[in-house]
Motif scaffolding. Structure first.
Motif, short mmCIF file in Angstrom:
data_model
loop_
_atom_site.label_atom_id
_atom_site.label_comp_id
_atom_site.label_asym_id
_atom_site.label_seq_id
_atom_site.Cartn_x
_atom_site.Cartn_y
_atom_site.Cartn_z
N ASP A 1 0.83 -1.20 0.00
CA ASP A 1 0.00 0.00 0.00
C ASP A 1 0.88 1.26 0.00
O ASP A 1 0.64 2.21 -0.75
CB ASP A 1 -0.90 -0.03 1.25
N TYR A 2 1.94 1.21 0.82
CA TYR A 2 2.87 2.33 0.88
C TYR A 2 3.54 2.55 -0.48
O TYR A 2 3.62 3.68 -0.98
CB TYR A 2 3.94 2.07 1.96
N LYS B 1 1.12 4.04 -3.08
CA LYS B 1 0.49 5.35 -2.87
C LYS B 1 1.48 6.46 -2.52
O LYS B 1 1.07 7.57 -2.20
CB LYS B 1 -0.58 5.22 -1.80
N THR B 2 2.78 6.19 -2.60
CA THR B 2 3.76 7.24 -2.31
C THR B 2 4.27 7.85 -3.63
O THR B 2 4.68 7.12 -4.52
CB THR B 2 4.94 6.67 -1.50
N ARG C 1 6.23 6.24 -6.94
CA ARG C 1 5.59 6.20 -8.25
C ARG C 1 6.48 6.85 -9.31
O ARG C 1 6.50 6.42 -10.46
CB ARG C 1 4.21 6.87 -8.22
N ARG D 1 -2.58 -2.09 -10.83
CA ARG D 1 -2.65 -0.72 -11.34
C ARG D 1 -3.90 -0.45 -12.16
O ARG D 1 -4.45 0.63 -12.12
CB ARG D 1 -1.43 -0.40 -12.22
N ARG E 1 -6.04 1.95 6.91
CA ARG E 1 -6.18 2.34 5.51
C ARG E 1 -6.86 1.24 4.70
O ARG E 1 -6.71 0.06 4.99
CB ARG E 1 -4.80 2.64 4.91
N SER F 1 -7.17 -0.90 1.31
CA SER F 1 -6.17 -1.31 0.31
C SER F 1 -6.62 -2.56 -0.43
O SER F 1 -7.55 -3.25 -0.02
CB SER F 1 -4.84 -1.56 1.01
#
Lengths: 254, 236
Positions: B57-58, B61-62, B66, B137, B153, B155
Motif C-alpha cells: 500500500d505504501y 500510494k507514495t 511512483r 494498477r 487504511r 487497500s
C-alpha cells in the motif's frame, strides 16, 4: 622424454583466396615425430603436397619462437592449440595422440578476412596501433639508465601487458570477436608508464574508435580471451582500458 | 568527444549496460525487501499478509515511489533494448563460424548466454506484470474486495492475489525457473558490471566477486521461496 612416431589425420580449411568460399580437406600424415613442432608437421605435409604436385597449405609463421605473433592456427576448437600460454609454433606434437584427428581452421572474425587457407588479414591490428599515435619523449643526448623512476609493480604490470604479440587469438576465441584484450594490453602498457602520459587520454579514445571502425565486437567479459592468450595477458587490462576510456571520455573538453 | 559519441562507442554501450544493470540490481533489493514481508506469516499466523499489504500500500500510494517506477521502467527499457542490440551485433561479427566451437574453454556457459538468459527473464517479466502489476494498477482482477489494513487504511489484498496466483503448479514452476535464470544472469552480470565501469584492482574484484555470488544466490532463492511457500501452504 620418450620419442615416438605418430600417425595423424588432419582436417584443414582450404580456401584459394578471399573472394572464394572454402571447405575442409582431409589429409593423412604418417610417422610424425613427437619432437616436431606443429608447424614442422605442417611443413612435412606441405613437402608431400608439393611432391605430389598439389598446392601447399598457406599459413602464417615467422620467428617460430613464440615472439612475433605471426602464427595463427585454430586447432581443435582452441586458438594456438591445446597447451596454455603456447603459440602454435611452440606447440609440439607430443601434445597429440597417435591416430588423432586434428581440425585446423583459420581465425574467424569479420575483421580478419581469410586471404588463403589459414592466412588471415590482421592489418586491422596495425591500424589500431597507428591510431594510438606517437608518444612525447625528450630527445637529445641519451639519458642515463634508470633516470626516470618507475614503481616496480607498475613496471612489472606494464611489461606483462607489453608481452602481447598481437597474434589475434583473443579475437578468435571471443564469442563477440572482440579485440578488447589486444587493445587493452596496448593501452595499459603505456598508461602505466610516465613515457607517453601527455597523450594518455587521446590514445585510449583513438584506439577504441579505430577498434570499433574495424568491425570488432564489444567485450562482455566472458574471459575466453585471457584463458587462450599465448602470452597470458590478463583480463584485468580490459577493466583498466574501460577506466582509461571512461575517464578520457568524461573529461574531454569538446 | 561529446556524450552521444561516448555512449554509442563499444565501451560506452557497456557502461550503459552496467549502469542500468546495477540500477536494476539495487531495485531487486527493494523488491525483495517489500515482498519478504509475506514471510511475517511464519512468525505471526494471525498476520494474514497484513505486513506485506501495508508495505504494498505504501509503495503504491507514495509519490516518490511512483516517480521511481517511471525511472525503473526506463532502466528496464534501456537495459533490454541495448542488450538485444549488442547481442545481435556481436553475433554478426563472425559471419563464418568454427567447425569446432571454443565452447567452455576459459569461459562459463552463462557468461556467454546473457542474451538467452535475458530473453527468458524478459518473457518472465511480461508474465509477472500480467500476474501482479497490471491487476494492481489497472484491471483490479482478483482484487475486487478491498480490505482494511491494521493501520486503518483501505487497500487491495495483494497477499490474496499472490496466494491465488501461486496456487497453480505451472506458475510456481515458471517462477522458480525464472529465479534460476536470474541467478545465472547475475552471476555474470554483477561482477561484469563493475569490470565494465573500470574496476581492475585485484583486491576489490575479489570482494565484488564474493558479494556477487552471495547476491546472485540469496536474492533469487528468497524470491523463489515465495511461490513455493504459498503452494506448500507454509504461508497464506
Amino acid at each position: 622424454m620418450e620419442h615416438k612416431s605418430i600417425n595423424l589425420k588432419l582436417k584443414i580449411w582450404r580456401q584459394s583466396n578471399s573472394q572464394t568460399s572454402g571447405s575442409f580437406k582431409t589429409y593423412t600424415v604418417n610417422d610424425v615425430s613427437t619432437e616436431m613442432s606443429f608447424l614442422e608437421m605442417i611443413d612435412v605435409l606441405n613437402e608431400k603436397l608439393i611432391s605430389e604436385g598439389s598446392e601447399p597449405i598457406a599459413f602464417d609463421h615467422d620467428c617460430r619462437e613464440g615472439i612475433c605473433g605471426a602464427c595463427s592456427m585454430y586447432i581443435n576448437g582452441r586458438p594456438h592449440g591445446p597447451m596454455n600460454e603456447t603459440t602454435t609454433c611452440q606447440l609440439h606434437m607430443r601434445a597429440f595422440n597417435d591416430g588423432e584427428t586434428i581440425v585446423i581452421e583459420p581465425w574467424r572474425a569479420n575483421a580478419f578476412t581469410v586471404l588463403k587457407d589459414l592466412v588471415v588479414d590482421r592489418s586491422s591490428f596495425d591500424r589500431i596501433i597507428q591510431a594510438g599515435g606517437f608518444i612525447s619523449v625528450n630527445t637529445g643526448n641519451a639519458v642515463d639508465a634508470n633516470s626516470l623512476p618507475i614503481e616496480k609493480s607498475k613496471a612489472d604490470a606494464s611489461f606483462a601487458a607489453a608481452a602481447c604479440i598481437g597474434c589475434g587469438a583473443c579475437v578468435a576465441a571471443c564469442k563477440n570477436s572482440s579485440a578488447m584484450l589486444f587493445v587493452s594490453a596496448k593501452v595499459t602498457h603505456l598508461a602505466l608508464l610516465p613515457q607517453g602520459s601527455p597523450e594518455r587520454k587521446i590514445r585510449a579514445l583513438n584506439m577504441v574508435a579505430q577498434m570499433d571502425k574495424e568491425g570488432f565486437g564489444s567485450c562482455t567479459n566472458t574471459g575466453a580471451c585471457e584463458a587462450i592468450c599465448p602470452k597470458g595477458i590478463s583480463i584485468e587490462n580490459i577493466a583498466r582500458l574501460n577506466k582509461e576510456y571512461l575517464m578520457a571520455g568524461l573529461t574531454s573538453e569538446k | 568527444m561529446n556524450w552521444s559519441q561516448l555512449l554509442s562507442s563499444s565501451i560506452g554501450r557497456k557502461i550503459v549496460m552496467s549502469v542500468t544493470g546495477l540500477f536494476l540490481i539495487s531495485f531487486l533489493v527493494v523488491h525483495l525487501g517489500i515482498n519478504a514481508c509475506v514471510f511475517n506469516d511464519l512468525y505471526d499466523a494471525t498476520d494474514n499478509g497484513d505486513m506485506f499489504n501495508r508495505a504494498a500500500d505504501y509503495m503504491g500510494k507514495t509519490m516518490l515511489i511512483r516517480l521511481m517506477e517511471i525511472v525503473l521502467f526506463l532502466g528496464f527499457f534501456i537495459h533490454i533494448i541495448q542488450g538485444v542490440m549488442l547481442e545481435m551485433e556481436n553475433h554478426n561479427k563472425r559471419k563464418i563460424g568454427y567447425q569446432v566451437p571454443v565452447g567452455n574453454k576459459g569461459s562459463k556457459w552463462y557468461s556467454r548466454s546473457m542474451g538467452l538468459l535475458g530473453t527468458i527473464l524478459l518473457l518472465f517479466l511480461i508474465l509477472h506484470w500480467w500476474h501482479f502489476w497490471i491487476p494492481s494498477r489497472f484491471t483490479h482482477v482478483g482484487l475486487e474486495t478491498p480490505i482494511i489494513l491494521s493501520n486503518g487504511r483501505m487497500s487491495h489484498d495483494m497477499f490474496l492475489l499472490m496466494k491465488i496466483t501461486f496456487s497453480e503448479w505451472w506458475v510456481v514452476i515458471v517462477y522458480v525457473l525464472a529465479c534460476i535464470s536470474l541467478t545465472y544472469h547475475l552471476l555474470h552480470g554483477f561482477e561484469s558490471a563493475f569490470r565494465s565501469l573500470g574496476v581492475h584492482n585485484g583486491r576489490y574484484i575479489k570482494i565484488l566477486k564474493s558479494i556477487g555470488i552471495g547476491y546472485s544466490v540469496i536474492v533469487p532463492l528468497v524470491f523463489a521461496m515465495m511461490p513455493i511457500s504459498f503452494k506448500m501452504g507454509w504461508i497464506g
